[in-house]
Motif scaffolding. Structure first.
Motif, PDB file in Angstrom:
ATOM      1  N   VAL A   1       0.872  -1.172   0.000  1.00 34.17           N
ATOM      2  CA  VAL A   1       0.000   0.000   0.000  1.00 34.17           C
ATOM      3  C   VAL A   1       0.910   1.223   0.000  1.00 34.17           C
ATOM      4  N   ALA A   2       0.704   2.128  -0.968  1.00 36.11           N
ATOM      5  CA  ALA A   2       1.547   3.323  -1.005  1.00 36.11           C
ATOM      6  C   ALA A   2       0.858   4.417  -1.802  1.00 36.11           C
ATOM      7  N   ASP A   3       0.934   5.620  -1.274  1.00 36.24           N
ATOM      8  CA  ASP A   3       0.525   6.812  -2.015  1.00 36.24           C
ATOM      9  C   ASP A   3       1.563   7.042  -3.111  1.00 36.24           C
ATOM     10  N   GLY A   4       1.110   7.236  -4.326  1.00 35.92           N
ATOM     11  CA  GLY A   4       2.044   7.461  -5.424  1.00 35.92           C
ATOM     12  C   GLY A   4       2.862   8.724  -5.265  1.00 35.92           C
ATOM     13  N   GLU A   5       2.425   9.620  -4.397  1.00 35.75           N
ATOM     14  CA  GLU A   5       3.188  10.850  -4.167  1.00 35.75           C
ATOM     15  C   GLU A   5       4.200  10.681  -3.033  1.00 35.75           C
ATOM     16  N   ASP A   6       4.187   9.497  -2.411  1.00 41.25           N
ATOM     17  CA  ASP A   6       5.103   9.230  -1.294  1.00 41.25           C
ATOM     18  C   ASP A   6       5.335   7.717  -1.245  1.00 41.25           C
ATOM     19  N   LEU A   7       6.128   7.227  -2.198  1.00 37.63           N
ATOM     20  CA  LEU A   7       6.168   5.783  -2.456  1.00 37.63           C
ATOM     21  C   LEU A   7       6.892   4.967  -1.379  1.00 37.63           C
ATOM     22  N   ARG A   8       7.797   5.569  -0.674  1.00 41.38           N
ATOM     23  CA  ARG A   8       8.571   4.857   0.358  1.00 41.38           C
ATOM     24  C   ARG A   8       9.288   3.630  -0.200  1.00 41.38           C
ATOM     25  N   VAL A   9       9.904   3.806  -1.348  1.00 44.34           N
ATOM     26  CA  VAL A   9      10.786   2.772  -1.893  1.00 44.34           C
ATOM     27  C   VAL A   9      12.188   3.370  -1.955  1.00 44.34           C
ATOM     28  N   ASP A  10      13.194   2.498  -2.031  1.00 40.47           N
ATOM     29  CA  ASP A  10      14.576   2.990  -2.013  1.00 40.47           C
ATOM     30  C   ASP A  10      14.910   3.772  -3.281  1.00 40.47           C
ATOM     31  N   GLU A  11      15.744   4.762  -3.113  1.00 33.60           N
ATOM     32  CA  GLU A  11      16.245   5.562  -4.240  1.00 33.60           C
ATOM     33  C   GLU A  11      16.978   4.665  -5.227  1.00 33.60           C
ATOM     34  N   ALA A  12      16.759   4.914  -6.515  1.00 36.54           N
ATOM     35  CA  ALA A  12      17.499   4.247  -7.609  1.00 36.54           C
ATOM     36  C   ALA A  12      17.437   2.717  -7.515  1.00 36.54           C
ATOM     37  N   SER A  13      16.291   2.181  -7.076  1.00 41.16           N
ATOM     38  CA  SER A  13      16.209   0.734  -6.862  1.00 41.16           C
ATOM     39  C   SER A  13      15.418   0.009  -7.956  1.00 41.16           C
ATOM     40  N   PHE A  14      14.994   0.705  -9.010  1.00 38.29           N
ATOM     41  CA  PHE A  14      14.199   0.069 -10.077  1.00 38.29           C
ATOM     42  C   PHE A  14      14.801   0.360 -11.452  1.00 38.29           C
ATOM     43  N   ASP A  15      14.626  -0.615 -12.357  1.00 36.57           N
ATOM     44  CA  ASP A  15      15.055  -0.438 -13.749  1.00 36.57           C
ATOM     45  C   ASP A  15      13.985   0.270 -14.563  1.00 36.57           C
ATOM     46  N   ALA A  16      12.730   0.130 -14.153  1.00 34.54           N
ATOM     47  CA  ALA A  16      11.627   0.714 -14.924  1.00 34.54           C
ATOM     48  C   ALA A  16      10.468   1.009 -13.980  1.00 34.54           C
ATOM     49  N   ALA A  17       9.634   1.988 -14.392  1.00 32.51           N
ATOM     50  CA  ALA A  17       8.445   2.338 -13.602  1.00 32.51           C
ATOM     51  C   ALA A  17       7.290   2.606 -14.570  1.00 32.51           C
ATOM     52  N   VAL A  18       6.092   2.144 -14.197  1.00 29.12           N
ATOM     53  CA  VAL A  18       4.911   2.401 -15.031  1.00 29.12           C
ATOM     54  C   VAL A  18       3.753   2.856 -14.146  1.00 29.12           C
ATOM     55  N   CYS A  19       2.801   3.529 -14.784  1.00 31.45           N
ATOM     56  CA  CYS A  19       1.576   3.921 -14.078  1.00 31.45           C
ATOM     57  C   CYS A  19       0.477   3.996 -15.130  1.00 31.45           C
ATOM     58  N   ARG A  20      -0.476   3.042 -15.071  1.00 30.23           N
ATOM     59  CA  ARG A  20      -1.535   2.967 -16.087  1.00 30.23           C
ATOM     60  C   ARG A  20      -2.827   3.536 -15.514  1.00 30.23           C
ATOM     61  N   LEU A  21      -3.298   4.615 -16.086  1.00 30.87           N
ATOM     62  CA  LEU A  21      -4.556   5.268 -15.695  1.00 30.87           C
ATOM     63  C   LEU A  21      -4.640   5.572 -14.203  1.00 30.87           C
ATOM     64  N   GLY A  22      -3.525   6.043 -13.652  1.00 32.45           N
ATOM     65  CA  GLY A  22      -3.521   6.419 -12.238  1.00 32.45           C
ATOM     66  C   GLY A  22      -3.055   7.851 -12.015  1.00 32.45           C
ATOM     67  N   LEU A  23      -2.013   8.282 -12.751  1.00 32.81           N
ATOM     68  CA  LEU A  23      -1.351   9.561 -12.462  1.00 32.81           C
ATOM     69  C   LEU A  23      -2.303  10.753 -12.524  1.00 32.81           C
ATOM     70  N   MET A  24      -3.291  10.701 -13.429  1.00 32.80           N
ATOM     71  CA  MET A  24      -4.196  11.864 -13.577  1.00 32.80           C
ATOM     72  C   MET A  24      -5.065  12.049 -12.327  1.00 32.80           C
ATOM     73  N   LEU A  25      -5.173  10.992 -11.498  1.00 29.54           N
ATOM     74  CA  LEU A  25      -6.005  11.086 -10.290  1.00 29.54           C
ATOM     75  C   LEU A  25      -5.238  11.676  -9.106  1.00 29.54           C
ATOM     76  N   PHE A  26      -3.935  11.855  -9.252  1.00 26.95           N
ATOM     77  CA  PHE A  26      -3.144  12.392  -8.143  1.00 26.95           C
ATOM     78  C   PHE A  26      -3.399  13.903  -8.036  1.00 26.95           C
ATOM     79  N   PRO A  27      -3.602  14.429  -6.826  1.00 29.61           N
ATOM     80  CA  PRO A  27      -3.748  15.881  -6.690  1.00 29.61           C
ATOM     81  C   PRO A  27      -2.474  16.618  -7.096  1.00 29.61           C
ATOM     82  N   ASN A  28      -1.315  15.961  -6.934  1.00 27.51           N
ATOM     83  CA  ASN A  28      -0.047  16.584  -7.316  1.00 27.51           C
ATOM     84  C   ASN A  28       0.744  15.602  -8.192  1.00 27.51           C
TER      85      ASN A  28
END
Ligand SMILES: C[S@@+](CC[C@H](N)C(=O)[O-])C[C@H]1O[C@@H](n2cnc3c(N)ncnc32)[C@H](O)[C@@H]1O
Length: 287
Positions: free
Chosen positions: A109-136
Motif C-alpha cells: 500500500v503506497a501513495d504514489g506521491e510518497d512511495l517509500r521505496v529505495d532511491e534508484a532501486s528500479f530499472d523501470a516504472a509504469v503507471c496505467r490510468l492512475g497519475l491523472m487522479l493524483f492531486p499533485n
C-alpha cells in the motif's frame, strides 16, 4: 498544478475510500478492461524498457491487470513491486499473483506521491490510468524519478482531452446537470482529464527531471456487449460520476441514469457497444 496539503489529504482519503469500495467491481470487470487497454498496455511495457530480469515499479496498480503482464515479461529473475493507495486493491493483486504462480510480484500500500521505496532501486516504472487522479502529479513523477536507477525508463498512460473521450464527457456533464451543479473545469487537478491538455504531461515529466520525453496519442475503444453493460460497469466502479450523483434521491438518480443511457446509446453498433477513447502514452528516462 497542485492543491494545498490539507485539501490534498482530504481528497486522497475520498479517493482511497472510493477505490476500496469499487475494487471488487473493477476486478470483476478485468477481462473488459484488459481488452480495452491491450494495445496501450503492450506499448507502455515496451516503452518503459521492461525486459526479462527487470525490477519494475507499478504505481497505482489497481487490480493488477498490467502487474501480471509485467511479471510475465520480467520472469522469475526479475521483480514487480505493485503499489496502490487502496488496500483492497493491493489485497486483490496479492491474491491474483499468488493464484497465477508469480512469486516475482510484491505488493505494498503506497501513495504514489510518497512511495517509500529505495532511491534508484528500479530499472523501470509504469503507471496505467492512475497519475491523472493524483492531486499533485508532479510529485508522483518526482517519486518515480527518485525510484529509478540512472538510465531507467518510465511510462505512464492517461486520458487525453474531453472531445476524444466523449462517453466520459457525457457521463460527467449529465451527472452535474441532474445534480444541479455547475460545469467543472475538465482539466482540474485530480480529475480524469487533468493531464490531457496537449503538452502538459510532457512539461511535468521534464520538470520532474526526466529526459527524452515523448508522448503518443492512441485510440482505445471500450467494447461491451451493450450500453447497459457499460452503464453497469460505470455504476459499480467510476468514482467521479457516483460522487456527483450521491446526493440525489432514487427518482432523481434514475432520471439521471436514464438520460445518460439515452445519450450513450449513440455508440451502439451492429456488433455491440463501442465507446471511443483516446489515451496519452508518455515515455521518458532518468538521466
Ligand atoms: C482507474 S484505476 C487504474 C488501476 C490500474 N492501473 C489499471 O489500469 O487497471 C486508478 C487507480 O489509481 C489509484 N490511485 C488513485 N490515487 C492514487 C494515489 N495518490 N496513489 C496511489 N494510487 C492511487 C486508485 O486506488 C486506483 O487503483
Amino acid at each position: 498544478m497542485t492543491t494545498p496539503a490539507a485539501d490534498s489529504d482530504t481528497f486522497k482519503a475520498a479517493v482511497q475510500a472510493h477505490w476500496d469500495a469499487a475494487a471488487g467491481s473493477w476486478d470483476a470487470h478485468s477481462p473488459d478492461i484488459r481488452a480495452w487497454l491491450r494495445g496501450a498496455t503492450d506499448a507502455m511495457i515496451a516503452k518503459a524498457g521492461v525486459v526479462p530480469g527487470s525490477r519494475v515499479l507499478d504505481v497505482a496498480a489497481g487490480a493488477g491487470d498490467q502487474t501480471l503482464d509485467l511479471a510475465e515479461q520480467v520472469g522469475r529473475s526479475g521483480a514487480v513491486v505493485a503499489t496502490d493507495l487502496a488496500p483492497a486493491f493491493v489485497a486483490i493483486v496479492q491474491d491474483r499473483a499468488a493464484r497465477a504462480g508469480l512469486p516475482q510480484v510484491q505488493c505494498q500500500v503506497a501513495d504514489g506521491e510518497d512511495l517509500r521505496v529505495d532511491e534508484a532501486s528500479f530499472d523501470a516504472a509504469v503507471c496505467r490510468l492512475g497519475l491523472m487522479l493524483f492531486p499533485n502529479p508532479l510529485q508522483g513523477l518526482r517519486e518515480m524519478h527518485r525510484a529509478l536507477r540512472p538510465g531507467g525508463g518510465v511510462c505512464t498512460v492517461v486520458f487525453s482531452v474531453p472531445q476524444k473521450n466523449p462517453c466520459i464527457s457525457i457521463l460527467t456533464a449529465t451527472a452535474l446537470r441532474h445534480a444541479g451543479l455547475p460545469a467543472r473545469d475538465p482539466f482540474a487537478p485530480g480529475s480524469l482529464f487533468s493531464l490531457g491538455r496537449p503538452g502538459h504531461i510532457d512539461d511535468l515529466f521534464r520538470t520532474a527531471g526526466f529526459r527524452d520525453v515523448a508522448t503518443t496519442a492512441v485510440e482505445a475503444v471500450f467494447r461491451m456487449p451493450s450500453v447497459d453493460h457499460y452503464i453497469a460497469f460505470v455504476r459499480s466502479s467510476a468514482s467521479p460520476i457516483l460522487q456527483i450523483l450521491a446526493g440525489l434521491g432514487d427518482t432523481a438518480a434514475k432520471a439521471a441514469w436514464d438520460d445518460i443511457r439515452a445519450q450513450l446509446q449513440a455508440f451502439t453498433t451492429p456488433t455491440g457497444w463501442a465507446g471511443p477513447n483516446e489515451l496519452l502514452i508518455t515515455a521518458a528516462r532518468r538521466p
